[in-house]
Design an enzyme around this catalytic site. Structure first.
Site, PDB file in Angstrom:
ATOM      1  N   SER A  21       0.847  -1.190   0.000  1.00 65.12           N
ATOM      2  CA  SER A  21       0.000   0.000   0.000  1.00 65.12           C
ATOM      3  C   SER A  21       0.883   1.242   0.000  1.00 65.12           C
ATOM      4  O   SER A  21       2.068   1.148  -0.337  1.00 65.12           O
ATOM      5  CB  SER A  21      -0.938  -0.033   1.207  1.00 65.12           C
ATOM      6  OG  SER A  21      -1.946   0.941   1.072  1.00 65.12           O
ATOM      7  N   ASN A  22       0.362   2.373   0.360  1.00 62.03           N
ATOM      8  CA  ASN A  22       1.152   3.614   0.387  1.00 62.03           C
ATOM      9  C   ASN A  22       0.656   4.525   1.500  1.00 62.03           C
ATOM     10  O   ASN A  22      -0.274   4.178   2.221  1.00 62.03           O
ATOM     11  CB  ASN A  22       1.095   4.297  -0.984  1.00 62.03           C
ATOM     12  CG  ASN A  22      -0.329   4.624  -1.387  1.00 62.03           C
ATOM     13  OD1 ASN A  22      -1.017   5.402  -0.734  1.00 62.03           O
ATOM     14  ND2 ASN A  22      -0.808   3.977  -2.449  1.00 62.03           N
ATOM     15  N   ARG A  23       1.272   5.697   1.626  1.00 63.26           N
ATOM     16  CA  ARG A  23       1.020   6.595   2.763  1.00 63.26           C
ATOM     17  C   ARG A  23      -0.226   7.464   2.644  1.00 63.26           C
ATOM     18  O   ARG A  23      -0.464   8.303   3.505  1.00 63.26           O
ATOM     19  CB  ARG A  23       2.209   7.549   2.927  1.00 63.26           C
ATOM     20  CG  ARG A  23       3.456   6.910   3.428  1.00 63.26           C
ATOM     21  CD  ARG A  23       4.538   7.978   3.518  1.00 63.26           C
ATOM     22  NE  ARG A  23       5.801   7.391   3.878  1.00 63.26           N
ATOM     23  CZ  ARG A  23       6.142   7.061   5.120  1.00 63.26           C
ATOM     24  NH1 ARG A  23       5.313   7.296   6.105  1.00 63.26           N
ATOM     25  NH2 ARG A  23       7.314   6.520   5.365  1.00 63.26           N
ATOM     26  N   ALA A  88      -4.600   7.451  -4.366  1.00 61.59           N
ATOM     27  CA  ALA A  88      -3.218   7.024  -4.625  1.00 61.59           C
ATOM     28  C   ALA A  88      -3.270   5.529  -4.927  1.00 61.59           C
ATOM     29  O   ALA A  88      -3.103   4.684  -4.043  1.00 61.59           O
ATOM     30  CB  ALA A  88      -2.349   7.308  -3.406  1.00 61.59           C
TER      31      ALA A  88
END
Ligand code: CTP
Length: 216
Positions: A21-23, A88
């Site tokens: 995943s991402n921030r 995102a």
């Protein structure tokens, strides 16, 4: 107008207990949804996993993966007047999802990744959307050049570009500072401000730019 907004990160499973995943916190997308509602628009929010409470008065569709977000956008885009892609989305996912938890047997582990669906990039070409299309460009260098290129490649009417190399703005921050990039190379920098205040400004610009009678 009826507005579709994507927000938050996606999660791409590796095994039953792990994911890529991402921030992204989802704050920019949720702030946009709230500002659009306050401006009297009808909002459909397609959200990846976030911890934010959803604003009341909108239609919320929760998704996990890029593929689920792609399917939700394809299903719900018809009938929308404008779409803002602030999610995102993971660009790659594990090529194989294993059904049992991966055990630590070897010293190294290589994951093979494959490309995910380009949701924004499919909106004009595959989904035949004719409404006002807004994308985000998060860049660490050559912000305006990359954003203008993205605008043309994906058939957007507006790209909201932000420099993610600067600390305190963008990903997982309370504030953001963006530049609007329009077809024809026109740009408009907006000052650093809270995502809530910025969202109100962005919705006002999008309402004006997408209105057929308004001067662009
Ligand atoms: N986006 C999307 N689906 C993807 C990836 C991105 O809809 N699989 C959308 C994002 O929501 C954002 C825009 O595309 O509005 C820009 O994403 P970005 O990843 O920066 O664009 P790319 O064209 O993938 O460019 P890059 O080579 O910089 O990754």
């Amino acid at each position: 107008m009826r507005l579709l907004i994507t927000a938050g990160p996606t999660r791409e499973p590796i095994d039953p207990v792990r994911f890529l995943s991402n921030r992204s916190s989802g704050r920019m997308g949720y702030a946009l949804a709230e500002a659009a509602l306050a401006a009297g628009h009808e909002v459909l929010l397609i959200s990846g996993p976030v911890t934010l409470p959803p604003p009341s008065g909108l239609q919320l569709i929760r998704v996990e993966t890029a593929r689920e977000m792609f399917d939700a956008v394809r299903t719900h885009l018809p009938g929308c007047d404008a779409a803002i892609f602030s999610a995102a989305v993971a660009d790659y996912r594990p090529a194989q999802v294993v059904s049992q938890k991966i055990k630590k047997t070897a010293d190294t582990l290589t994951l093979q990744l494959e490309r995910t669906e380009d949701i924004l990039g499919s909106v004009r070409s595959q989904f035949g959307f004719h409404g006002f299309l807004v994308g985000f460009a998060a860049e660490t260098e050559n912000l305006i050049a990359h954003a203008q290129d993205k605008l043309l490649r994906k058939g957007c009417d507006l790209i909201i570009a932000n420099d993610v190399s600067q600390s305190g703005i963008g990903f997982d921050s309370l504030e953001n500072e963006v530049t609007l990039c329009l077809p024809g190379g026109q740009t408009m920098p907006l000052p650093r401000q809270s995502k809530t205040a910025l969202a109100r400004e962005l919705i006002a610009h999008i309402s004006r730019l997408s209105s057929p009678q308004a001067p662009k």
